[in-house]
Design a protein around this motif. Structure first.
Motif, short mmCIF file in Angstrom:
data_model
loop_
_atom_site.label_atom_id
_atom_site.label_comp_id
_atom_site.label_asym_id
_atom_site.label_seq_id
_atom_site.Cartn_x
_atom_site.Cartn_y
_atom_site.Cartn_z
N ALA A 2 0.80 -1.31 -0.09
CA ALA A 2 0.09 -0.06 0.07
C ALA A 2 0.82 1.17 0.18
O ALA A 2 0.39 2.37 -0.67
N LEU A 3 1.96 1.17 0.80
CA LEU A 3 2.74 2.54 0.77
C LEU A 3 3.66 2.58 -0.63
O LEU A 3 3.85 3.66 -0.86
N GLU A 4 3.90 1.62 -1.27
CA GLU A 4 4.39 1.80 -2.60
C GLU A 4 3.53 2.29 -3.48
O GLU A 4 3.85 2.91 -4.27
N ASN A 5 2.10 1.86 -3.66
CA ASN A 5 0.97 2.57 -4.15
C ASN A 5 0.93 3.90 -3.96
O ASN A 5 0.75 4.95 -5.17
N MET A 6 1.08 4.19 -2.66
CA MET A 6 1.01 5.86 -2.48
C MET A 6 2.11 6.42 -2.90
O MET A 6 2.18 7.64 -3.23
N ALA A 7 3.49 5.83 -2.95
CA ALA A 7 4.34 6.45 -3.59
C ALA A 7 4.10 6.79 -5.09
O ALA A 7 4.53 7.90 -5.64
N ASP A 8 3.55 5.84 -5.83
CA ASP A 8 3.42 5.98 -7.11
C ASP A 8 2.43 6.98 -7.40
O ASP A 8 2.71 7.90 -8.35
N LEU A 9 1.35 7.28 -6.64
CA LEU A 9 0.42 8.09 -6.75
C LEU A 9 1.02 9.57 -6.48
O LEU A 9 0.68 10.63 -7.13
N PHE A 10 2.03 9.73 -5.55
CA PHE A 10 2.69 11.10 -5.11
C PHE A 10 3.28 11.30 -6.26
O PHE A 10 3.54 12.40 -6.49
N ARG A 11 4.25 10.33 -6.79
CA ARG A 11 5.00 10.88 -7.88
C ARG A 11 4.36 11.14 -9.13
O ARG A 11 4.86 12.17 -9.84
N ALA A 12 3.21 10.68 -9.26
CA ALA A 12 2.46 11.09 -10.43
C ALA A 12 1.93 12.46 -10.38
O ALA A 12 1.91 13.38 -11.24
N ARG A 33 -4.83 1.22 -11.08
CA ARG A 33 -4.90 -0.07 -10.35
C ARG A 33 -4.33 0.14 -8.91
O ARG A 33 -4.83 -0.52 -7.97
N ALA A 34 -3.29 1.24 -8.81
CA ALA A 34 -2.50 0.99 -7.48
C ALA A 34 -3.51 1.93 -6.53
O ALA A 34 -4.01 1.75 -5.35
N TYR A 35 -4.17 3.05 -7.26
CA TYR A 35 -5.28 3.76 -6.30
C TYR A 35 -6.42 2.73 -5.99
O TYR A 35 -6.74 3.05 -4.73
N LEU A 36 -6.87 2.01 -6.91
CA LEU A 36 -8.11 0.98 -6.51
C LEU A 36 -7.68 0.24 -5.55
O LEU A 36 -8.35 -0.15 -4.63
N GLU A 37 -6.41 -0.40 -5.38
CA GLU A 37 -5.86 -1.25 -4.20
C GLU A 37 -5.86 -0.48 -2.93
O GLU A 37 -6.21 -1.02 -1.97
N LEU A 38 -5.63 0.97 -3.02
CA LEU A 38 -5.66 1.65 -1.70
C LEU A 38 -7.11 1.83 -1.51
O LEU A 38 -7.36 1.71 -0.05
N GLU A 39 -7.99 2.06 -2.28
CA GLU A 39 -9.60 2.26 -1.90
C GLU A 39 -10.01 0.80 -1.31
O GLU A 39 -10.89 1.09 -0.31
N GLN A 40 -9.61 -0.26 -1.83
CA GLN A 40 -10.06 -1.49 -1.41
C GLN A 40 -9.79 -1.78 0.01
O GLN A 40 -10.42 -2.53 0.73
N LEU A 41 -8.63 -1.15 0.52
CA LEU A 41 -8.16 -1.37 1.87
C LEU A 41 -9.35 -0.96 2.93
O LEU A 41 -9.46 -1.75 4.00
#
Length: 348
Positions: A182-192, A211-219
Motif C-alpha cells: 500500500a505504501l508503494e502504491n501511495m508513493a506511485d500516486l505522489f510521484r504522478a 490499479r494502484a489507486y483502487l488497491e488503496l481504496e479497497q483497503l
C-alpha cells in the motif's frame, strides 16, 4: 534538433491531422478569400460571382493541401524546425499550383488565374499561418500551459491519501507485506501528482496507476468496491494526458460507491476504434443527490486538460444511463513522444 524558445521548450510544427488545426487553417483561407474579393469588386452581385468562381478553385486546393500536410505531418514534425517549415511551405505552394493547372481549364467561364499569383498568395498565407501557430505554441506551451496544467493537476482530490494512511496504519502489525504494498502504491500516486503534466503518458502506465489507486481504496471499502476491467482491446502504447483515468475512477468511488451501503461495481472499458482511443468509466448512481455536487469540478478539470493537450480533437461525454453514470472520453490515437518517460522504480 528542434528549435527551443526562451523558456527552453521545443517549438514544433502543429499536428496537421488535428481538427482544431485544420479548422483554423480553413477559416483563415476563407477570410483571406473574402478579403481579396471585397477589395476587387464594387457590388454584392459581383462579389458573389467572383467569390463562387474563386472558391471552386480554392476549396479543392485547400482540401488536398490539408490531406498532403496530414499525410506528411509526422515526417515534417520529425525534421529540424526550420527545415520542417521550409518543406511545409513548399508543400503548401506546390499543391495549389498543381490544382490550378488541373482545374483552371474546366472552371466555369474559362477564367484562369496566374500561377505566380497563386504561388505568392499560398506562400504569404502559409507563412502567416506558420507564424500564428508558432506564436500560439509559445503562448500555450511554456509558461501559461504548464502553470495551468500544474494548477489543474494539484486540484485533484487528495482525500483518499489520508484515508489510505489510516488503513495502512491498521495493517502495519497484522499484515506488514500488504501495508508495504500500500505504501508503494501511495508513493506511485505522489510521484504522478508531482510529475510533469505537460507531457503525455503511456496508457498502460495510467492503467497501472489507476490499479494502484483502487488497491488503496479497497483497503477501506473491502468487498463494497468491485471493479470490472475491459482492456483486452486497449492500445497500451497510446499517449494520453497524465492523471485522467485515476480522477475519473476516484469520482466513481466517491460519488457512486461510497454513498451506497452495499457498494457497487465500477466498470472501465479502454479500447481503440480507428484512429481514436476510447476511455469509458461507469459507476452506479447514488440516490443521495448532495453527494454529486463536487462531481463537475473534477470533470471540468479533465475537460480543460484534454482541451490544452488535444484542442478540438478530444471529447468528454457525460451520459446517465438509467441506474448507471457513464463518462466517455475520446482522444486521438497517437504514439509520438517528445521526451522519454522516466523509468518506473523496480519493486521487490
Amino acid at each position: 534538433m528542434k528549435r527551443r524558445n526562451h523558456n527552453n521548450r521545443q517549438v514544433e510544427l502543429p499536428n496537421f491531422c488535428h481538427l482544431g488545426v485544420n479548422l483554423r487553417i480553413a477559416l483563415t483561407v476563407e477570410a483571406a478569400l473574402v478579403t481579396g474579393v471585397v477589395a476587387r469588386v464594387a457590388d454584392a452581385q459581383a462579389f458573389w460571382a467572383e467569390f463562387i468562381g474563386l472558391s471552386a478553385l480554392a476549396q479543392p486546393a485547400l482540401l488536398l493541401t490539408l490531406l498532403a500536410l496530414c499525410a506528411a505531418g509526422r515526417w515534417l514534425r520529425s525534421q529540424p524546425y526550420r527545415l520542417g517549415v521550409a518543406f511545409t511551405l513548399a508543400l503548401g505552394v506546390a499543391v495549389p499550383m498543381l490544382v490550378t493547372l488541373w482545374l483552371s481549364p474546366v472552371l466555369a467561364g474559362g477564367e484562369t488565374y496566374p500561377l505566380i499569383g497563386v504561388a505568392l498568395f499560398s506562400l504569404l498565407l502559409g507563412a502567416g499561418l506558420v507564424a500564428y501557430f508558432n506564436l500560439r505554441a509559445r503562448a500555450l506551451s511554456p509558461a501559461i500551459t504548464e502553470a495551468r496544467l500544474q494548477a489543474l493537476q494539484a486540484r485533484i482530490r487528495p482525500h483518499f491519501l489520508f484515508n489510505s494512511l489510516n488503513a495502512v496504519l491498521s495493517l502495519v502489525r497484522s499484515d506488514p507485506r500488504r501495508a508495504e504494498r500500500a505504501l508503494e502504491n501511495m508513493a506511485d500516486l505522489f510521484r504522478a501528482l508531482m510529475g510533469n503534466a505537460s507531457q503525455l503518458a503511456p496508457l498502460e502506465d495510467e492503467v497501472a496507476l489507476t490499479r494502484a489507486y483502487l488497491e488503496l481504496e479497497q483497503l477501506r471499502l473491502g468487498d463494497r468496491l468491485q471493479v470490472a476491467w475491459h482492456i483486452n482491446k486497449m492500445p497500451a502504447d497510446a499517449l494520453i494526458p497524465p492523471l485522467v483515468i485515476q480522477p475519473l475512477v476516484e469520482n466513481a468511488v466517491y460519488h457512486g460507491i461510497e454513498p451506497l451501503p452495499d457498494g457497487g461495481e465500477i466498470s472501465l472499458n479502454l479500447y481503440r476504434s480507428a484512429d481514436k482511443v476510447h476511455i469509458v468509466v461507469r459507476n452506479p448512481i447514488a440516490t443521495d443527490a448532495s453527494h454529486h455536487k463536487g462531481n463537475r469540478i473534477a470533470l471540468a478539470n479533465i475537460r480543460e486538460r484534454l482541451l490544452l493537450h488535444f484542442d478540438l480533437d478530444a471529447q468528454l461525454k457525460l451520459e446517465p444511463l438509467g441506474a448507471v453514470y457513464q463518462v466517455h472520453i475520446v482522444i486521438p490515437y497517437t504514439r509520438e513522444r517528445t521526451q522519454p518517460a522516466p523509468a518506473r522504480p523496480h519493486r521487490r
